[in-house]
Design an enzyme around this catalytic site. Structure first.
Site, PDB file in Angstrom:
ATOM      1  N   ARG A 282       0.495  10.322 -21.933  1.00  0.00           N
ATOM      2  CA  ARG A 282       0.789  11.009 -20.675  1.00  0.00           C
ATOM      3  C   ARG A 282       0.915  12.524 -20.885  1.00  0.00           C
ATOM      4  NH1 ARG A 282       5.311   9.851 -16.185  1.00  0.00           N
ATOM      5  NH2 ARG A 282       5.467   7.856 -17.227  1.00  0.00           N
TER       6      ARG A 282
ATOM      7  N   HIS B 254      13.706  -7.175 -15.472  1.00  0.00           N
ATOM      8  CA  HIS B 254      13.306  -8.351 -14.681  1.00  0.00           C
ATOM      9  C   HIS B 254      14.053  -9.581 -15.200  1.00  0.00           C
ATOM     10  CE1 HIS B 254       9.471  -5.915 -13.858  1.00  0.00           C
ATOM     11  NE2 HIS B 254      10.220  -5.898 -12.781  1.00  0.00           N
TER      12      HIS B 254
ATOM     13  N   TYR C  41       5.838   0.990  -3.078  1.00  0.00           N
ATOM     14  CA  TYR C  41       5.046   0.649  -4.274  1.00  0.00           C
ATOM     15  C   TYR C  41       3.898  -0.297  -3.889  1.00  0.00           C
ATOM     16  CZ  TYR C  41       4.187  -1.624  -8.828  1.00  0.00           C
ATOM     17  OH  TYR C  41       3.620  -2.134  -9.963  1.00  0.00           O
TER      18      TYR C  41
ATOM     19  N   GLY D 172      -3.028  -4.379 -10.159  1.00  0.00           N
ATOM     20  CA  GLY D 172      -2.091  -4.375  -9.036  1.00  0.00           C
ATOM     21  C   GLY D 172      -0.909  -5.249  -9.359  1.00  0.00           C
ATOM     22  N   SER D 173      -0.398  -5.926  -8.340  1.00  0.00           N
ATOM     23  CA  SER D 173       0.803  -6.737  -8.545  1.00  0.00           C
ATOM     24  C   SER D 173       0.915  -7.758  -7.419  1.00  0.00           C
ATOM     25  CB  SER D 173       1.999  -5.795  -8.525  1.00  0.00           C
ATOM     26  OG  SER D 173       3.161  -6.509  -8.238  1.00  0.00           O
ATOM     27  N   SER D 174       1.655  -8.838  -7.676  1.00  0.00           N
ATOM     28  CA  SER D 174       1.787  -9.882  -6.644  1.00  0.00           C
ATOM     29  C   SER D 174       2.623  -9.399  -5.455  1.00  0.00           C
ATOM     30  CB  SER D 174       2.425 -11.134  -7.243  1.00  0.00           C
ATOM     31  OG  SER D 174       3.683 -10.815  -7.781  1.00  0.00           O
ATOM     32  N   CYS D 175       3.296  -8.241  -5.593  1.00  0.00           N
ATOM     33  CA  CYS D 175       4.117  -7.758  -4.474  1.00  0.00           C
ATOM     34  C   CYS D 175       3.273  -7.206  -3.331  1.00  0.00           C
ATOM     35  CB  CYS D 175       5.133  -6.728  -4.944  1.00  0.00           C
ATOM     36  SG  CYS D 175       4.365  -5.201  -5.453  1.00  0.00           S
TER      37      CYS D 175
ATOM     38  N   LEU E 275       5.100 -10.729 -15.386  1.00  0.00           N
ATOM     39  CA  LEU E 275       4.650 -10.751 -16.786  1.00  0.00           C
ATOM     40  C   LEU E 275       5.851 -10.624 -17.710  1.00  0.00           C
ATOM     41  CD1 LEU E 275       1.679  -8.262 -16.356  1.00  0.00           C
ATOM     42  CD2 LEU E 275       1.572 -10.763 -16.381  1.00  0.00           C
TER      43      LEU E 275
ATOM     44  N   TRP F  76      23.201 -15.724 -11.711  1.00  0.00           N
ATOM     45  CA  TRP F  76      23.337 -15.407 -10.290  1.00  0.00           C
ATOM     46  C   TRP F  76      22.624 -16.434  -9.421  1.00  0.00           C
ATOM     47  CZ3 TRP F  76      23.354  -9.871  -8.033  1.00  0.00           C
ATOM     48  CH2 TRP F  76      24.402  -9.150  -8.615  1.00  0.00           C
TER      49      TRP F  76
ATOM     50  N   LYS G 267      -0.232   0.032  -4.112  1.00  0.00           N
ATOM     51  CA  LYS G 267      -1.106  -0.939  -4.809  1.00  0.00           C
ATOM     52  C   LYS G 267      -2.185  -1.469  -3.860  1.00  0.00           C
ATOM     53  CE  LYS G 267       0.532  -0.991  -8.935  1.00  0.00           C
ATOM     54  NZ  LYS G 267      -0.319  -0.552 -10.046  1.00  0.00           N
TER      55      LYS G 267
ATOM     56  N   GLY H  26       1.972   1.309 -22.248  1.00  0.00           N
ATOM     57  CA  GLY H  26       2.808   0.451 -21.411  1.00  0.00           C
ATOM     58  C   GLY H  26       2.763  -0.995 -21.904  1.00  0.00           C
TER      59      GLY H  26
HETATM   60  N1  LIG Z   1       5.263  -5.912 -15.950  1.00  0.00           N
HETATM   61  C1  LIG Z   1       5.012  -6.782 -15.000  1.00  0.00           C
HETATM   62  O1  LIG Z   1       5.697  -7.803 -14.836  1.00  0.00           O
HETATM   63  C2  LIG Z   1       3.842  -6.583 -14.078  1.00  0.00           C
HETATM   64  C3  LIG Z   1       3.600  -7.560 -13.152  1.00  0.00           C
HETATM   65  C4  LIG Z   1       2.561  -7.407 -12.290  1.00  0.00           C
HETATM   66  C5  LIG Z   1       1.776  -6.272 -12.367  1.00  0.00           C
HETATM   67  N2  LIG Z   1       1.993  -5.318 -13.280  1.00  0.00           N
HETATM   68  C6  LIG Z   1       1.104  -4.137 -13.256  1.00  0.00           C
HETATM   69  O2  LIG Z   1       0.563  -3.826 -14.515  1.00  0.00           O
HETATM   70  C7  LIG Z   1       0.398  -2.412 -14.629  1.00  0.00           C
HETATM   71  C8  LIG Z   1       1.073  -1.932 -15.896  1.00  0.00           C
HETATM   72  O3  LIG Z   1       2.445  -2.305 -15.845  1.00  0.00           O
HETATM   73  P1  LIG Z   1       3.384  -2.264 -17.128  1.00  0.00           P
HETATM   74  O4  LIG Z   1       4.404  -3.312 -16.942  1.00  0.00           O
HETATM   75  O5  LIG Z   1       2.537  -2.237 -18.348  1.00  0.00           O
HETATM   76  O6  LIG Z   1       4.077  -0.833 -16.910  1.00  0.00           O
HETATM   77  P2  LIG Z   1       4.692   0.128 -18.008  1.00  0.00           P
HETATM   78  O7  LIG Z   1       5.072  -0.634 -19.217  1.00  0.00           O
HETATM   79  O8  LIG Z   1       5.729   0.948 -17.305  1.00  0.00           O
HETATM   80  O9  LIG Z   1       3.474   1.074 -18.397  1.00  0.00           O
HETATM   81  C9  LIG Z   1       2.945   1.992 -17.502  1.00  0.00           C
HETATM   82  C10 LIG Z   1       2.135   2.996 -18.275  1.00  0.00           C
HETATM   83  O10 LIG Z   1       1.659   3.982 -17.344  1.00  0.00           O
HETATM   84  C11 LIG Z   1       1.800   5.251 -17.957  1.00  0.00           C
HETATM   85  N3  LIG Z   1       1.957   6.296 -16.936  1.00  0.00           N
HETATM   86  C12 LIG Z   1       2.866   6.325 -15.942  1.00  0.00           C
HETATM   87  N4  LIG Z   1       2.727   7.477 -15.247  1.00  0.00           N
HETATM   88  C13 LIG Z   1       1.719   8.174 -15.832  1.00  0.00           C
HETATM   89  C14 LIG Z   1       1.114   9.414 -15.583  1.00  0.00           C
HETATM   90  N5  LIG Z   1       1.522  10.222 -14.587  1.00  0.00           N
HETATM   91  N6  LIG Z   1       0.091   9.821 -16.392  1.00  0.00           N
HETATM   92  C15 LIG Z   1      -0.319   9.038 -17.398  1.00  0.00           C
HETATM   93  N7  LIG Z   1       0.207   7.834 -17.691  1.00  0.00           N
HETATM   94  C16 LIG Z   1       1.222   7.408 -16.909  1.00  0.00           C
HETATM   95  C17 LIG Z   1       3.059   5.142 -18.787  1.00  0.00           C
HETATM   96  O11 LIG Z   1       3.036   6.139 -19.770  1.00  0.00           O
HETATM   97  P3  LIG Z   1       4.324   6.491 -20.662  1.00  0.00           P
HETATM   98  O12 LIG Z   1       4.413   5.372 -21.646  1.00  0.00           O
HETATM   99  O13 LIG Z   1       3.994   7.773 -21.281  1.00  0.00           O
HETATM  100  O14 LIG Z   1       5.484   6.549 -19.710  1.00  0.00           O
HETATM  101  C18 LIG Z   1       2.916   3.733 -19.342  1.00  0.00           C
HETATM  102  O15 LIG Z   1       2.157   3.734 -20.517  1.00  0.00           O
HETATM  103  C19 LIG Z   1       0.980  -1.794 -13.353  1.00  0.00           C
HETATM  104  O16 LIG Z   1      -0.055  -1.496 -12.475  1.00  0.00           O
HETATM  105  C20 LIG Z   1       1.831  -2.888 -12.782  1.00  0.00           C
HETATM  106  O17 LIG Z   1       1.858  -2.861 -11.385  1.00  0.00           O
HETATM  107  C21 LIG Z   1       3.032  -5.432 -14.157  1.00  0.00           C
END
Ligand SMILES: NC(=O)c1ccc[n+]([C@@H]2O[C@H](COP(=O)([O-])OP(=O)(O)OC[C@H]3O[C@@H](n4cnc5c(N)ncnc54)[C@H](OP(=O)(O)O)[C@@H]3O)[C@@H](O)[C@H]2O)c1
Length: 327
Positions: free
Chosen positions: A38, A181, A138, A108-111, A168, A204, A142, A11
């Protein structure tokens, strides 16, 4: 040798943490890094997760796997968002405990904070009001993750830590035209406008809402700082980690100023127009990062530099961009 299991290594956040862990290995740090795709380990499947933890017995776990998506996906698939996230958290946290893991980092997340939380949002705003309805399932999942960590710590004396990142951005982000986003969406929009020689880009809303952004490499650095793979950092950070901790840059920017930065980085020279008939959303969303600041960690990637680096990544990876359908 210490074994570190990084869940969600493909991810956006997980791959940034993976880059830094690999760098630590290259620099001679001694630990074994475990990752699973996964397809090899579905974290929503209790028996697979149990078997994995019982056979591998990691010492440290980073839970960066989650079902993540924008407003559209959260609205369309609320059951998937709450079910998959609850299952992943419950399985990983409980099976980690069963396998004797004492150190874990949950993302987690700020939400998780109430919709009308006073700004900047402090950690103790948790559970003081109503959540934003669009991603409530969601956010509830969290919050359950934070409470799982807290409860295992209280009952079993583990040291499971939760970090709450702000918005992020960076390499690996989702640039889909409809499902991304605000920052990656602007990068793509201004890039296309610059390429096609368009004279204006309309954004927007009024452009006045303010948002906070953190580069994912800063997020990865903060995560490893809080997890403290080396003993001294770990021990120095133990006392304040009774619950969750905010991770952000501590600074916000208006959407119009953000659009100007993106225009500069992408080489768009036309006019930026606003469309006040479109909704603005929350006027301000900023994390209070004083707890993290007091522990000695601060974001170091400047927003303009970070956007420029992300734009280079976007240009180099355009053919394989993610983010269709559900993202
Ligand atoms: N991006 C942001 O702006 C942001 C902001 C605040 C918090 N966060 C937090 O940071 C964390 C990671 O977010 P991200 O943006 O990196 O998300 P992401 O890019 O969607 O990555 C999520 C990862 O989780 C894996 N995954 C999902 N379901 C799974 C399952 N059933 N079994 C095994 N692996 C699984 C996905 O695997 P695949 O690649 O195989 O699908 C992917 O590698 C989350 O908890 C999110 O809440 C993100």
């Amino acid at each position: 040798m210490m074994k570190v299991f990084l869940a969600g290594h493909r991810g956006m956040v997980g791959s940034a943490i993976l880059r830094q862990l690999n760098q630590q290995l290259d620099n001679g740090k001694q630990f074994e890094l475990l990752t699973r795709k996964r397809a090899e380990l579905d974290l929503t499947d209790q028996s697979q997760v149990r078997e994995f933890f019982q056979s591998e017995r990691p010492d440290v776990v980073i839970l960066a796997a989650a079902k993540v998506g924008g407003i559209h996906a959260n609205n369309e698939y609320p059951a998937d968002f709450i079910y998959e996230n609850l299952m992943m958290e419950a399985n990983v946290i409980h099976q980690a405990f069963e396998a004797g893991v004492m150190r874990l980092l949950f993302l987690g997340s700020s939400c998780i904070y109430p919709k009308n939380a006073p700004q900047p949002m402090t950690e103790d705003a948790l559970l003081t009001g109503t959540l934003e309805p669009t991603n409530e399932p969601y956010a509830i999942a969290k919050i359950a993750g934070i409470k799982l960590c807290e409860s295992y710590n209280r009952q079993h004396d583990t040291d499971y830590r939760s970090v709450m990142p702000t918005n992020l951005y960076g390499p690996g982000d989702n640039f889909h035209p409809e499902n991304s986003h605000v920052l990656p969406a602007l990068i793509r929009r201004f890039h296309e406008a610059a390429q096609e020689g368009q004279h204006e880009v309309v954004i927007w809303g009024t452009g006045t809402p303010r948002r906070e952004f953190l580069h994912v490499d800063d997020m990865a650095a903060a995560s490893l700082f809080l997890l403290g793979l080396d003993r001294e950092t770990y021990e120095a950070n133990t006392a304040p980690m009774l619950s969750h901790i905010n991770v952000g840059s501590g600074e916000d920017i208006s959407i119009i100023d953000l659009a100007r930065l993106v225009a500069k980085v992408t080489g768009f020279e036309g006019q930026i127009l606003i469309d006040p008939t479109k909704p603005d959303g929350t006027m301000r969303k900023l994390m209070d990062v004083s707890r993290l600041d007091n522990m000695g960690w601060r974001a170091s990637i400047d927003l303009e530099d970070g956007i420029a680096q992300t734009y280079r990544w976007f240009l180099e990876n355009q053919s394989e961009l993610r983010g269709s359908g559900e993202q």
